[in-house]
Motif scaffolding. Sequence first.
Motif, mmCIF file in Angstrom:
data_model
loop_
_atom_site.group_PDB
_atom_site.id
_atom_site.type_symbol
_atom_site.label_atom_id
_atom_site.label_comp_id
_atom_site.label_asym_id
_atom_site.label_seq_id
_atom_site.Cartn_x
_atom_site.Cartn_y
_atom_site.Cartn_z
ATOM 1 N N ILE A 17 1.064 -1.681 0.004
ATOM 2 C CA ILE A 17 0.067 -0.087 0.039
ATOM 3 C C ILE A 17 1.071 1.102 -0.213
ATOM 4 O O ILE A 17 1.863 1.396 0.880
ATOM 5 C CB ILE A 17 -0.960 0.025 1.020
ATOM 6 N N GLN A 19 1.666 4.843 0.751
ATOM 7 C CA GLN A 19 1.051 5.964 1.703
ATOM 8 C C GLN A 19 1.222 7.458 1.998
ATOM 9 O O GLN A 19 2.804 7.140 1.395
ATOM 10 C CB GLN A 19 0.828 5.291 3.294
ATOM 11 N N GLY A 24 -0.871 11.300 4.582
ATOM 12 C CA GLY A 24 -1.622 9.903 5.287
ATOM 13 C C GLY A 24 -2.503 9.465 4.193
ATOM 14 O O GLY A 24 -3.454 8.137 4.542
ATOM 15 N N GLU A 25 -2.853 10.106 2.935
ATOM 16 C CA GLU A 25 -2.808 9.925 2.294
ATOM 17 C C GLU A 25 -3.369 8.282 1.390
ATOM 18 O O GLU A 25 -1.611 8.134 1.006
ATOM 19 C CB GLU A 25 -3.790 10.647 1.433
ATOM 20 N N ILE A 26 -4.190 7.602 0.963
ATOM 21 C CA ILE A 26 -3.317 6.428 0.612
ATOM 22 C C ILE A 26 -3.759 6.280 -1.174
ATOM 23 O O ILE A 26 -4.825 7.128 -1.403
ATOM 24 C CB ILE A 26 -4.410 5.407 1.037
ATOM 25 N N GLN A 29 -2.431 1.278 -4.380
ATOM 26 C CA GLN A 29 -1.602 -0.319 -4.248
ATOM 27 C C GLN A 29 -1.465 -1.349 -5.461
ATOM 28 O O GLN A 29 -2.642 -1.427 -5.565
ATOM 29 C CB GLN A 29 -3.532 -1.207 -2.645
ATOM 30 N N ILE A 82 3.308 -1.376 4.336
ATOM 31 C CA ILE A 82 3.240 0.010 4.001
ATOM 32 C C ILE A 82 4.076 1.055 3.365
ATOM 33 O O ILE A 82 5.324 0.556 4.045
ATOM 34 C CB ILE A 82 2.593 0.733 4.720
ATOM 35 N N CYS A 93 -2.361 8.315 -10.203
ATOM 36 C CA CYS A 93 -2.822 7.695 -10.758
ATOM 37 C C CYS A 93 -2.520 8.109 -12.539
ATOM 38 O O CYS A 93 -2.508 8.928 -12.373
ATOM 39 C CB CYS A 93 -4.544 7.733 -9.904
ATOM 40 N N CYS A 100 -5.259 6.465 -6.818
ATOM 41 C CA CYS A 100 -6.135 6.231 -6.624
ATOM 42 C C CYS A 100 -7.790 5.847 -6.213
ATOM 43 O O CYS A 100 -8.713 5.347 -7.709
ATOM 44 C CB CYS A 100 -6.031 4.254 -7.451
ATOM 45 N N TYR A 101 -7.516 6.117 -5.303
ATOM 46 C CA TYR A 101 -9.290 5.774 -4.782
ATOM 47 C C TYR A 101 -9.796 7.237 -4.516
ATOM 48 O O TYR A 101 -9.822 7.381 -3.882
ATOM 49 C CB TYR A 101 -8.491 5.820 -3.317
ATOM 50 N N PHE A 102 -10.291 7.621 -5.550
ATOM 51 C CA PHE A 102 -10.179 9.125 -5.680
ATOM 52 C C PHE A 102 -12.312 8.913 -6.156
ATOM 53 O O PHE A 102 -12.762 10.004 -6.613
ATOM 54 C CB PHE A 102 -10.333 9.489 -7.121
ATOM 55 N N ARG A 103 -12.439 7.851 -5.789
ATOM 56 C CA ARG A 103 -14.233 7.366 -5.671
ATOM 57 C C ARG A 103 -14.915 7.019 -4.485
ATOM 58 O O ARG A 103 -14.495 6.217 -4.557
ATOM 59 C CB ARG A 103 -14.610 6.347 -6.708
ATOM 60 N N VAL A 113 -14.357 12.219 -5.565
ATOM 61 C CA VAL A 113 -14.475 12.371 -4.462
ATOM 62 C C VAL A 113 -12.846 13.341 -4.650
ATOM 63 O O VAL A 113 -13.106 14.498 -3.695
ATOM 64 C CB VAL A 113 -14.219 11.931 -3.241
ATOM 65 N N VAL B 74 -13.026 3.382 -3.666
ATOM 66 C CA VAL B 74 -12.468 2.301 -4.132
ATOM 67 C C VAL B 74 -11.064 3.029 -5.425
ATOM 68 O O VAL B 74 -11.412 4.123 -5.383
ATOM 69 C CB VAL B 74 -13.984 1.639 -5.104
ATOM 70 N N ASP B 75 -11.192 2.196 -6.419
ATOM 71 C CA ASP B 75 -10.037 2.702 -6.727
ATOM 72 C C ASP B 75 -10.164 2.129 -8.478
ATOM 73 O O ASP B 75 -11.408 2.877 -8.348
ATOM 74 C CB ASP B 75 -8.518 1.674 -6.651
#
Lengths: 128, 128
Positions: A17, A19, A24-26, A29, A82, A93, A100-103, A113, B74-75
């Motif tokens: 993962i 980060q 601290g934003e992920i 992965q 991590i 992304c 990559c976790y933008f939704r 988001v 979700v990614d």
Amino acid sequence: MVNLDFSKSADGLIPAIAQDWQTGEILMQAFINAAAWEKTLATGVATYWSRSRQAFWIKGETSGHVQRIKEILVDCDLDSVIFKVEQVGGAACHDGYKSCYFRRVEAGGLRIVGERVFDPATVYAQAK
Amino acid sequence: MVNLDFSKSADGLIPAIAQDWQTGEILMQAFINAAAWEKTLATGVATYWSRSRQAFWIKGETSGHVQRIKEILVDCDLDSVIFKVEQVGGAACHDGYKSCYFRRVEAGGLRIVGERVFDPATVYAQAK
């Protein structure tokens, strides 16, 4: 070298993962195998194993937007890690978002988001 | 319901990352299949798939230290998710640490950097 447990999945891969080391934003992965783990430790740059290409994947190798390792944490079972990283270029992304976790999952489906850092249509067109 | 892509691994599992919804600390990572995903969405409590038991794993089911879902991200490829959770009881790790990632990779090996919330010897003895 710290030995991880790659034995739990049939393909010898464990999740890594990435980060943001400051916020601290992920960011993303991906997966590593033993060779990618060694390469990450040796180079200080996040190196994954691409399942689709079956090859090393140095994130940002062509664009220069690599992930510089600042710290690595390992979990209790030694089968998940991590990478706390500095994401060069600001976006992890390929769709141009920071993460990559933008939704987000909402009642009606997925809602964007995340923060877009670049327009992939422009960037990838220039790279050709 | 939001459909994820469970097709990329032979076992039909994708990683789910539990992150403290307030601090951003990554607490643990486990796996979900389609059924665990549906159960998580339906119940609002993080439900994984245990690879060792080959069964649903409602984190904290016996201790009451469940993970209440606050948000799900979700990614880009729909094959990795973040559960932003409230960790009831404060510790996600069976070793008594807040996070399963309580060790840092250093030159000499692993160093404990995490915060211990409970002593597992005491807690699990009481539970018997």
